[in-house]
Design a protein around this motif. Sequence first.
Motif, short mmCIF file in Angstrom:
data_model
loop_
_atom_site.label_atom_id
_atom_site.label_comp_id
_atom_site.label_asym_id
_atom_site.label_seq_id
_atom_site.Cartn_x
_atom_site.Cartn_y
_atom_site.Cartn_z
N GLN A 103 31.10 -83.06 77.69
CA GLN A 103 29.85 -82.76 78.41
C GLN A 103 28.74 -83.72 77.98
OE1 GLN A 103 28.24 -78.87 77.69
NE2 GLN A 103 26.98 -78.89 79.54
N ALA A 104 28.66 -83.99 76.68
CA ALA A 104 27.62 -84.91 76.22
C ALA A 104 27.86 -86.32 76.78
CB ALA A 104 27.61 -84.94 74.69
N GLU A 105 29.11 -86.75 76.89
CA GLU A 105 29.41 -88.06 77.44
C GLU A 105 29.06 -88.14 78.92
OE1 GLU A 105 30.59 -92.01 77.20
OE2 GLU A 105 30.28 -90.53 75.58
N LEU A 106 29.34 -87.02 79.68
CA LEU A 106 29.00 -86.99 81.11
C LEU A 106 27.49 -86.97 81.31
CD1 LEU A 106 31.67 -84.48 82.49
CD2 LEU A 106 31.61 -86.97 82.77
N CYS A 107 26.80 -86.22 80.49
CA CYS A 107 25.33 -86.19 80.60
C CYS A 107 24.72 -87.55 80.34
CB CYS A 107 24.76 -85.16 79.62
SG CYS A 107 25.20 -83.44 80.03
N ARG A 108 25.38 -88.34 79.46
CA ARG A 108 24.85 -89.67 79.16
C ARG A 108 25.09 -90.64 80.31
NH1 ARG A 108 26.56 -94.36 76.65
NH2 ARG A 108 28.71 -93.59 76.53
N MET A 115 27.72 -78.83 84.05
CA MET A 115 28.25 -77.81 83.15
C MET A 115 29.75 -78.03 82.96
SD MET A 115 28.11 -73.66 83.56
CE MET A 115 26.33 -73.72 83.68
N VAL A 116 30.22 -77.88 81.74
CA VAL A 116 31.63 -78.03 81.40
C VAL A 116 32.09 -76.73 80.75
CG1 VAL A 116 33.34 -79.31 80.07
CG2 VAL A 116 31.41 -80.52 81.10
N VAL A 117 33.11 -76.12 81.37
CA VAL A 117 33.64 -74.84 80.89
C VAL A 117 35.10 -75.04 80.49
CG1 VAL A 117 34.12 -72.44 81.46
CG2 VAL A 117 32.08 -73.56 82.39
N ALA A 118 35.43 -74.63 79.30
CA ALA A 118 36.79 -74.78 78.80
C ALA A 118 37.64 -73.60 79.22
CB ALA A 118 36.79 -74.91 77.28
N ASN A 119 38.93 -73.87 79.46
CA ASN A 119 39.90 -72.85 79.82
C ASN A 119 40.74 -72.54 78.59
OD1 ASN A 119 41.70 -71.14 80.99
ND2 ASN A 119 42.50 -72.60 82.49
N GLY A 120 40.70 -71.29 78.13
CA GLY A 120 41.40 -70.94 76.90
C GLY A 120 42.90 -70.86 77.04
N ASP A 124 42.54 -77.26 79.33
CA ASP A 124 41.82 -77.78 80.50
C ASP A 124 40.35 -77.43 80.37
OD1 ASP A 124 44.26 -78.58 81.53
OD2 ASP A 124 44.54 -76.71 82.66
N VAL A 125 39.53 -78.18 81.13
CA VAL A 125 38.11 -77.89 81.26
C VAL A 125 37.74 -77.99 82.74
CG1 VAL A 125 37.47 -78.67 78.95
CG2 VAL A 125 37.48 -80.30 80.84
N TRP A 126 36.71 -77.25 83.09
CA TRP A 126 36.17 -77.29 84.45
C TRP A 126 34.81 -77.97 84.41
CZ3 TRP A 126 39.04 -75.73 88.54
CH2 TRP A 126 40.16 -74.92 88.28
N VAL A 127 34.62 -78.93 85.34
CA VAL A 127 33.36 -79.68 85.41
C VAL A 127 32.67 -79.30 86.71
CG1 VAL A 127 32.29 -81.96 85.44
CG2 VAL A 127 34.35 -81.56 84.06
N LEU A 138 35.58 -79.13 89.27
CA LEU A 138 36.64 -80.11 89.11
C LEU A 138 37.42 -79.78 87.83
CD1 LEU A 138 38.13 -82.79 89.72
CD2 LEU A 138 36.30 -83.97 88.48
N ARG A 139 38.74 -79.63 87.98
CA ARG A 139 39.58 -79.30 86.83
C ARG A 139 40.12 -80.59 86.20
NH1 ARG A 139 45.02 -75.49 87.03
NH2 ARG A 139 45.53 -75.65 84.78
N VAL A 140 39.94 -80.71 84.89
CA VAL A 140 40.36 -81.91 84.15
C VAL A 140 41.23 -81.47 82.98
CG1 VAL A 140 39.61 -83.95 82.88
CG2 VAL A 140 38.24 -83.09 84.79
#
Length: 443
Positions: A103-108, A115-120, A124-127, A138-140
Motif C-alpha cells: 500500500q505504501a508503494e502504491l501510494c507513492r 486501500m489494500v485489504v489482505a485476505n487471511g 492475496d490482497v485486494w486493491v 482488484l485481487r493480487v
Amino acid sequence: MTSRRPWPFVLRALLGWCGLGFGSWALCLLLLQVLFGRQVEALQTVQLGRDLALNVRLAELALERYPPHLVSELTGLDLAVVRQPSSQSPLSPALAQQAKALQAELCRRLAHCPMVVANGRSWDVWVELISPLEPIWLRVSLRSPMAWPPEPTLLFLSLLGAGLSCGALFLLLEVERPLRGLERALALVGDGDDPDAVPARGAPEVQRITHHFNAMLDRLAANRRDRDTMLAGIAHDLRAPITRLQFRLSMPALSSEDRDRCAGDLQSLERITGQFLLFAGGADGEDPVDLPLDQLLAEVSTSHPPERLQLDLQPVLACVKPVALGRAVGNLIDNAFTYGLAPVVVRLRSVADGALIEVWDQGEGMPAHQWERALQPFQRLDESRGEQGHCGLGLAIVAHVVRTHGGQISCASADGDAPGTFVIRLHLPSRPAAAVLPMVEKS
C-alpha cells in the motif's frame, strides 16, 4: 595391491553424503531466508508495486467506459464488485506487513492512496479501484516466504553454501584427518620407532597412499629383522673361531712371534664382533640408570696409560645407559688414537640442560665434507685401517647410542685455548628423551 571397499559400505557412504548434502542445503536455505528474506521481500514488493500501479491506472481508465467484467476479460485482471472484501481468518504478521508495504508503494506511485485489504485464507490482497458507478476491487496474489520453489537468488546461494560446507567437511573427514594420522606415523618412523599399520580410511587417493605407507612399514620391518639376524649371525659365527684361537694360543707349541700375531688378530676379531653386536641393537634393551658420569668415563679410560690419555672430568650425575655409553666413548678414544695423535683428552662438563662429553686429540681431524659420511655405518675414511680391526662402525655406533639417549653429536676443529686440535662432542640431556637425528656442525 589395494583392497576395494565393499559395495554396501560404498552405498552407505554415498547415501550418507547425499543426506548430508541435502541437510546442508536446507539449513543454508533456512539461514539465508532468515538473514536476507526481508531484503528480498522488500525488493519484490517494490517490483510488484511498480507493475501494479500501472495496472491500476489502466484498469481505472478502462472502467470509466466499460463494465468490470469486460475489463477483466480484456486485461486478464481479477476484478470483483463488492463493497469491501473481508476475511474471517486471522492475518499472519508477515502478510499484514507485506500488504502494508505494498500500500505504501502504491501510494507513492499513484495520485491517490488506494486501500489494500489482505485476505487471511490465501496469500492475496485486494486493491481498491476508483470507479464512477460501483466499488471495484482488484485481487493480487502475493508470494509467501515459504512458497516453493524458493527465490532463485536464495536457492542458488544456498546450493553454493551447501556445496562449500560439504566440500570442506569432506576434506576434513576424508582427507585431512587420515593425512594427519599418516603424518604422525611418518614422524614416528623418522624418530626411529616402529609404528603400527595405519588404518586405510578417507578418500580413495588417501587410502592408496596409506596402503603404500603400510607396505613400506612392512618392508622396513623385514629389512630390520634381516639386518639384525645377519649381524647377530655374523657375531655368533665369529665367536666360535675366536674361542678356538684363544685355546690354541694357550698351547706351548707356538712361537712367541706367532702368539703375538694371533693375539693381535684375536683383538681385532673381538673388536669387530663387539661393534657388530652393538650396532645390531644389542644395547637397545638396556635401561638407563642414575650414576656419576665422571666415574664411568674414568673406568672406560683405565686401559690407556695416563701419558697418552688425560682426563679433565667434573662431577656430573646423569641418567644414562652405562654399557652403551661406555662403548661409545671407548670407540671415540680408540678413533682418536688411531686417526689422531696423542695425548688424547677426555673432558666432562656440566651444562644447563645436561652433560657435555668431549674427546680431544692432536691430529688434523677430518675434512668438513666427510663428517656426515663418517657417521654412516661401514664407512672408513682411511681404507688402510681395515686390517686393524676397524670395520667402519665406530662413529655410527656412537651416533646410534647418542640418539638413543636423545642427545646430539658434533665435530669441530680447535678454536682458541683448547686442549687439542680436533674434538668430537657428545651432548646428553639430563634425562633420556625421544630420539633425535644426529647432527654434525662446524664451529
